[in-house]
Write a protein that holds these residues in place. Sequence first.
Motif, mmCIF file in Angstrom:
data_model
loop_
_atom_site.group_PDB
_atom_site.id
_atom_site.type_symbol
_atom_site.label_atom_id
_atom_site.label_comp_id
_atom_site.label_asym_id
_atom_site.label_seq_id
_atom_site.Cartn_x
_atom_site.Cartn_y
_atom_site.Cartn_z
ATOM 1 N N SER A 152 0.836 -1.210 0.000
ATOM 2 C CA SER A 152 0.000 0.000 0.000
ATOM 3 C C SER A 152 0.866 1.254 0.000
ATOM 4 O O SER A 152 0.584 2.224 -0.720
ATOM 5 C CB SER A 152 -0.917 0.010 1.224
ATOM 6 O OG SER A 152 -1.846 -1.025 1.146
ATOM 7 N N ALA A 153 1.921 1.261 0.808
ATOM 8 C CA ALA A 153 2.829 2.413 0.852
ATOM 9 C C ALA A 153 3.540 2.597 -0.487
ATOM 10 O O ALA A 153 3.692 3.730 -0.973
ATOM 11 C CB ALA A 153 3.842 2.231 1.977
ATOM 12 N N MET A 154 3.973 1.500 -1.106
ATOM 13 C CA MET A 154 4.628 1.595 -2.419
ATOM 14 C C MET A 154 3.653 2.115 -3.468
ATOM 15 O O MET A 154 4.024 2.937 -4.322
ATOM 16 C CB MET A 154 5.196 0.233 -2.828
ATOM 17 C CG MET A 154 6.419 -0.171 -2.033
ATOM 18 S SD MET A 154 7.065 -1.787 -2.485
ATOM 19 C CE MET A 154 7.547 -1.525 -4.170
ATOM 20 N N ASN A 155 2.410 1.636 -3.422
ATOM 21 C CA ASN A 155 1.391 2.112 -4.357
ATOM 22 C C ASN A 155 1.174 3.615 -4.172
ATOM 23 O O ASN A 155 1.084 4.362 -5.144
ATOM 24 C CB ASN A 155 0.092 1.348 -4.160
ATOM 25 C CG ASN A 155 -0.988 1.760 -5.128
ATOM 26 O OD1 ASN A 155 -0.704 2.051 -6.294
ATOM 27 N ND2 ASN A 155 -2.218 1.796 -4.659
ATOM 28 N N LEU A 158 4.674 5.480 -5.318
ATOM 29 C CA LEU A 158 5.135 5.328 -6.699
ATOM 30 C C LEU A 158 4.034 5.575 -7.724
ATOM 31 O O LEU A 158 4.296 6.162 -8.774
ATOM 32 C CB LEU A 158 5.729 3.932 -6.893
ATOM 33 C CG LEU A 158 7.004 3.643 -6.109
ATOM 34 C CD1 LEU A 158 7.464 2.216 -6.336
ATOM 35 C CD2 LEU A 158 8.101 4.614 -6.497
ATOM 36 N N VAL A 159 2.822 5.126 -7.472
ATOM 37 C CA VAL A 159 1.770 5.244 -8.468
ATOM 38 C C VAL A 159 0.950 6.519 -8.247
ATOM 39 O O VAL A 159 0.862 7.382 -9.116
ATOM 40 C CB VAL A 159 0.858 3.990 -8.468
ATOM 41 C CG1 VAL A 159 -0.266 4.122 -9.458
ATOM 42 C CG2 VAL A 159 1.680 2.752 -8.774
ATOM 43 N N ALA A 160 0.337 6.619 -7.084
ATOM 44 C CA ALA A 160 -0.550 7.757 -6.832
ATOM 45 C C ALA A 160 0.226 9.063 -6.673
ATOM 46 O O ALA A 160 -0.248 10.119 -7.079
ATOM 47 C CB ALA A 160 -1.390 7.496 -5.582
ATOM 48 N N GLY A 162 3.002 9.907 -8.163
ATOM 49 C CA GLY A 162 3.773 10.272 -9.348
ATOM 50 C C GLY A 162 5.232 9.870 -9.265
ATOM 51 O O GLY A 162 6.062 10.361 -10.041
ATOM 52 N N GLY A 163 5.559 8.995 -8.397
ATOM 53 C CA GLY A 163 6.949 8.559 -8.240
ATOM 54 C C GLY A 163 7.475 7.805 -9.443
ATOM 55 O O GLY A 163 8.652 7.923 -9.787
ATOM 56 N N LEU A 164 6.632 7.062 -10.147
ATOM 57 C CA LEU A 164 7.088 6.321 -11.334
ATOM 58 C C LEU A 164 7.437 7.285 -12.466
ATOM 59 O O LEU A 164 8.415 7.065 -13.200
ATOM 60 C CB LEU A 164 6.004 5.331 -11.788
ATOM 61 C CG LEU A 164 5.875 4.056 -10.977
ATOM 62 C CD1 LEU A 164 4.735 3.190 -11.495
ATOM 63 C CD2 LEU A 164 7.158 3.254 -11.016
ATOM 64 N N VAL A 165 6.648 8.344 -12.629
ATOM 65 C CA VAL A 165 6.930 9.324 -13.675
ATOM 66 C C VAL A 165 8.274 9.991 -13.394
ATOM 67 O O VAL A 165 9.110 10.150 -14.306
ATOM 68 C CB VAL A 165 5.775 10.364 -13.745
ATOM 69 C CG1 VAL A 165 6.117 11.496 -14.717
ATOM 70 C CG2 VAL A 165 4.488 9.689 -14.140
ATOM 71 N N GLU A 166 8.505 10.348 -12.141
ATOM 72 C CA GLU A 166 9.780 10.975 -11.779
ATOM 73 C C GLU A 166 10.939 10.000 -11.948
ATOM 74 O O GLU A 166 12.026 10.390 -12.379
ATOM 75 C CB GLU A 166 9.716 11.483 -10.344
ATOM 76 C CG GLU A 166 8.790 12.648 -10.143
ATOM 77 C CD GLU A 166 8.729 13.110 -8.698
ATOM 78 O OE1 GLU A 166 9.638 12.742 -7.915
ATOM 79 O OE2 GLU A 166 7.781 13.821 -8.363
ATOM 80 N N LEU A 167 10.714 8.725 -11.627
ATOM 81 C CA LEU A 167 11.758 7.714 -11.794
ATOM 82 C C LEU A 167 12.103 7.547 -13.267
ATOM 83 O O LEU A 167 13.285 7.459 -13.623
ATOM 84 C CB LEU A 167 11.297 6.379 -11.187
ATOM 85 C CG LEU A 167 12.291 5.233 -11.193
ATOM 86 C CD1 LEU A 167 13.523 5.597 -10.354
ATOM 87 C CD2 LEU A 167 11.667 3.962 -10.651
ATOM 88 N N ARG A 168 11.104 7.572 -14.149
ATOM 89 C CA ARG A 168 11.357 7.459 -15.588
ATOM 90 C C ARG A 168 12.128 8.679 -16.095
ATOM 91 O O ARG A 168 13.036 8.542 -16.919
ATOM 92 C CB ARG A 168 10.034 7.311 -16.332
ATOM 93 C CG ARG A 168 9.431 5.955 -16.191
ATOM 94 C CD ARG A 168 8.192 5.799 -17.038
ATOM 95 N NE ARG A 168 7.617 4.487 -16.813
ATOM 96 C CZ ARG A 168 6.336 4.229 -16.891
ATOM 97 N NH1 ARG A 168 5.485 5.178 -17.194
ATOM 98 N NH2 ARG A 168 5.898 3.007 -16.677
ATOM 99 N N LYS A 169 11.767 9.863 -15.623
ATOM 100 C CA LYS A 169 12.481 11.076 -16.029
ATOM 101 C C LYS A 169 13.935 11.019 -15.573
ATOM 102 O O LYS A 169 14.850 11.400 -16.303
ATOM 103 C CB LYS A 169 11.800 12.316 -15.456
ATOM 104 C CG LYS A 169 10.509 12.671 -16.124
ATOM 105 C CD LYS A 169 9.915 13.913 -15.486
ATOM 106 C CE LYS A 169 8.559 14.247 -16.079
ATOM 107 N NZ LYS A 169 7.935 15.407 -15.429
#
Length: 179
Positions: A152-155, A158-160, A162-169
């Motif tokens: 839940s904390a990872m979701n 990372l997802v809610a 915007g952490g995945l978008v920043e990780l991709r950038k």
Amino acid sequence: MAKTRDNILVGILITVSVVGAIIGSLWLARGGLTKGYPLYATFQWGAGLKTGAPVWVSGANVGYVADVQFRPNGTLFTELRVTSNQPIPRGSEAAVVANGIFGDVAINFTPVLAQDRYRTGDTVPSAPPSPGIAGLTAKADSIASSVNALTSAMNQELVAGGGLVELRKTLAGTNQLVA
């Protein structure tokens, strides 16, 4: 008339024979012909301990539980009948252990290296109880709760968040820098 009387006598004889065979089998199964010597142990919990349960030394059968008495203080006082000539080293502890998958239990002594042996009528100290299925289930529930909280904390991060978008950038910028 005589035939009916003979049939009744045969029926009674067969019934008495079957009952005697059953009682004799139970008596022999619980060590009826073996002498042995008694040892005593007190346990803080029962977990299905009953008369006739096997007594082991490192897994080898050396006797049986002769009597189980419930004490008012919540303990079980047991008489263990050691029937083999295997002496139990002093310092060994008696533990209630699982015996199969159907909830049966046995008493197991884990021997220690000692010259002195328990004598007839001695009281053997009991080992701490091993975790049962309820304890293992509680641990599994605790682990599942922790994993659920972690996912839940990872979701959330990372997802809610915007952490995945920043990780991709960040990865794209690192690739440009390396190139």
